[in-house]
Write a protein that holds these residues in place. Sequence first.
Motif, short mmCIF file in Angstrom:
data_model
loop_
_atom_site.label_atom_id
_atom_site.label_comp_id
_atom_site.label_asym_id
_atom_site.label_seq_id
_atom_site.Cartn_x
_atom_site.Cartn_y
_atom_site.Cartn_z
N ASN A 1 0.84 -1.20 0.00
CA ASN A 1 0.00 0.00 0.00
C ASN A 1 0.87 1.25 0.00
OD1 ASN A 1 -2.19 -1.66 0.10
ND2 ASN A 1 -2.69 -1.26 2.24
N SER A 2 1.92 1.23 0.80
CA SER A 2 2.84 2.37 0.85
C SER A 2 3.45 2.62 -0.52
CB SER A 2 3.95 2.09 1.88
OG SER A 2 4.94 3.08 1.81
N TYR A 3 3.89 1.55 -1.17
CA TYR A 3 4.51 1.70 -2.49
C TYR A 3 3.50 2.23 -3.51
CZ TYR A 3 6.89 0.80 -6.84
OH TYR A 3 7.45 0.96 -8.07
N ASN A 4 2.29 1.69 -3.46
CA ASN A 4 1.29 2.09 -4.46
C ASN A 4 0.88 3.55 -4.33
OD1 ASN A 4 1.26 -0.41 -5.70
ND2 ASN A 4 -0.34 -1.22 -4.36
N PHE A 5 0.95 4.09 -3.12
CA PHE A 5 0.51 5.48 -2.94
C PHE A 5 1.66 6.47 -2.89
CE2 PHE A 5 -3.36 3.34 -1.97
CZ PHE A 5 -4.35 4.23 -2.38
N HIS A 6 2.86 6.00 -2.54
CA HIS A 6 3.98 6.94 -2.38
C HIS A 6 5.22 6.55 -3.17
CE1 HIS A 6 1.84 9.14 0.75
NE2 HIS A 6 1.57 7.99 1.35
N GLY A 7 5.18 5.38 -3.85
CA GLY A 7 6.35 4.95 -4.60
C GLY A 7 7.51 4.52 -3.73
N ASP A 8 7.23 4.19 -2.47
CA ASP A 8 8.28 3.88 -1.51
C ASP A 8 7.70 2.94 -0.45
OD1 ASP A 8 10.28 3.83 0.37
OD2 ASP A 8 10.14 5.95 0.91
N ILE A 9 8.37 1.81 -0.22
CA ILE A 9 7.82 0.88 0.78
C ILE A 9 8.02 1.41 2.21
CG2 ILE A 9 8.15 -1.14 -0.70
CD1 ILE A 9 10.51 -1.94 1.12
N ASN A 10 8.87 2.42 2.37
CA ASN A 10 9.11 2.97 3.71
C ASN A 10 8.30 4.22 3.99
OD1 ASN A 10 10.90 1.05 4.81
ND2 ASN A 10 12.53 1.85 3.51
N ASN A 11 7.11 4.26 3.45
CA ASN A 11 6.19 5.34 3.77
C ASN A 11 4.95 4.68 4.37
OD1 ASN A 11 4.57 7.78 3.63
ND2 ASN A 11 6.02 8.50 2.10
N ALA A 12 3.83 5.34 4.37
CA ALA A 12 2.62 4.73 4.89
C ALA A 12 1.41 5.29 4.15
CB ALA A 12 2.48 4.99 6.39
N TYR A 13 0.45 4.42 3.89
CA TYR A 13 -0.79 4.79 3.18
C TYR A 13 -1.70 5.50 4.17
CZ TYR A 13 -5.51 3.64 1.43
OH TYR A 13 -6.83 3.68 1.05
N ASP A 14 -1.93 6.77 3.96
CA ASP A 14 -2.51 7.63 4.99
C ASP A 14 -3.94 7.26 5.39
OD1 ASP A 14 -0.27 9.68 5.25
OD2 ASP A 14 -0.60 9.60 3.10
N ILE A 15 -4.78 6.94 4.44
CA ILE A 15 -6.16 6.56 4.79
C ILE A 15 -6.14 5.25 5.57
CG2 ILE A 15 -8.33 5.74 3.79
CD1 ILE A 15 -8.10 7.96 1.71
N GLY A 16 -5.28 4.33 5.14
CA GLY A 16 -5.14 3.07 5.88
C GLY A 16 -4.70 3.31 7.31
N CYS A 17 -3.76 4.24 7.49
CA CYS A 17 -3.28 4.58 8.84
C CYS A 17 -4.43 5.10 9.71
CB CYS A 17 -2.22 5.67 8.79
SG CYS A 17 -0.62 5.11 8.24
N ALA A 18 -5.19 6.03 9.15
CA ALA A 18 -6.27 6.65 9.92
C ALA A 18 -7.28 5.59 10.37
CB ALA A 18 -6.96 7.72 9.07
#
Lengths: 19, 500
Positions: B465-482
């Motif tokens: 999910n991080s990669y698909n939304f930010h192009g980086d596996i070391n980020n986080a998918y914001d809606i998923g986080c919330a």
Amino acid sequence: MKHVKTLNLTSCVGNQSCE
Amino acid sequence: MGVQYLLTPAQRFLVPFFAETANNEKCHKTDRSQQGERSFVCYGKRGTVTVVHQYKNNGYNIVLDINSGAVHVVDDVTYDVIPLYQEKNKEEIVAELSGRYEDKEIAEAYDEVAALEAGGELFTEDEYEAYIDSFKNRPTVVKALCLHIAHDCNLACRYCFAEEGEYHGRRELMSYEVGKAALDFLIANSGNRRNLEVDFFGGEPLMNFQVVKDLVAYGRQQEKIHNKNFRFTLTTNGVLLNDDIMEFANREMANVVLSIDGRKEVHDFMRPFPKGAGSYDLIVPKFQKFAESRGQTNYYVRGTFTHYNLDFSRDVLHLADLGFQQISVEPVVAPETADYAIRKEDLPKLYEEYDKLAVEMIRREREGRGFHFFHFMIDLEGGPCVAKRLSGCGSGTEYLAVTPWGDLYPCHQFVGNEKFYMGNVYEGVKNTAIREQFRGCNVYAKEKCKSCFAKFYCSGGCAANSYNFHGDINNAYDIGCALQKKRIECAIMIKAALAE
């Protein structure tokens, strides 16, 4: 305590146990 | 001492105001009068960050000590003492709160907070960042494979990331030879580990059921030779399910996942056959029989909710009313351009739905007709160690996906993205750089996660999910986080309610 009640530190983590 | 308030999920989209602390450091607060919730980070005496999260839900005042995992249910006076505790001394706090509570009550609450701190159950410092650095350098073995036994499907679900099972490629069924090589690869790369997991996944695995049966037989034969124990699981849409398959699955599958979205109109809209007819009426009786035949355990009915059924709690309860006791209904993860995607403006409604579901689950549990909801399952007393909690799901290192051709990817969500091609079951992992990238993927590699109250329960979220939304596996998918944060708050509240 009078004011506090304490309740209690592959996967796809919160409910997993080592067992 | 500065206090920086962070926003809870429910507050994230409110307009914050800013105030100044006594020593003129910027203090970022939200208007509590609207929500009655707060989350804050206090800077400890030695400069290390300590984190406490406190919130109100369903009449409970809940305090989570992030770094110890301790959860406290407190009264109003204690709830108000805690955010002042590291800023002011006892006399100052009594003076500040004396208009709202008796002085004696405030002093008692202060003493109890002090006792919790002394006992390592409140304001516990985060000392894990250096620890996880050493942990991530450990040698790992392969523990689990997701076998894409069929890149084909007999449904045409609108939200399917596998695109009717094709995964951005061509339709294909895994051959017995490829599957056999995959099991051999798993055995050879699992070191001394005895328990190995193999998921039969798709597409629709039952479109290649003979190979599933043959691979299970091969696995049972090999586990005796190599002192291994295979734990097989199966995911199915139910279209081809019959009594023979149920009997086989009940004998051989440690877990089965049965795909159904909830109410008939919701399910049939998102999960039609290719020509448009719905699949609900065909699968429900079979799933009910299957769940009963497994003693209502070791299975999940698993659904997806979208922008079209934001009232998803009704789908969860519909599944419960059909007699299912192991239920997971999860938010769709889709590009923002998709008409069915969950949007930021949907979040308040979804928070409300999780709250409604939690309250109803408590009611049903007390009436003796409870059920499990996957995303509310939380183990406050047991659960895994810190190392596991911080290092995530194991994708790319301990868990790999295998295509029908035997190619290896970090997990099923990366299949079809050639940037993440890792090797194949015959030659093993050739692109070790990808493996190392995933090995380094942990909570402390993600800026968004370091000080998040949920980090020990979500482990930094989904790399795909991080990669698909930010192009980086070391980020986080914001809606998923919330949504994850909200679910954790509800899950802990349920524990508090049922502890009464």
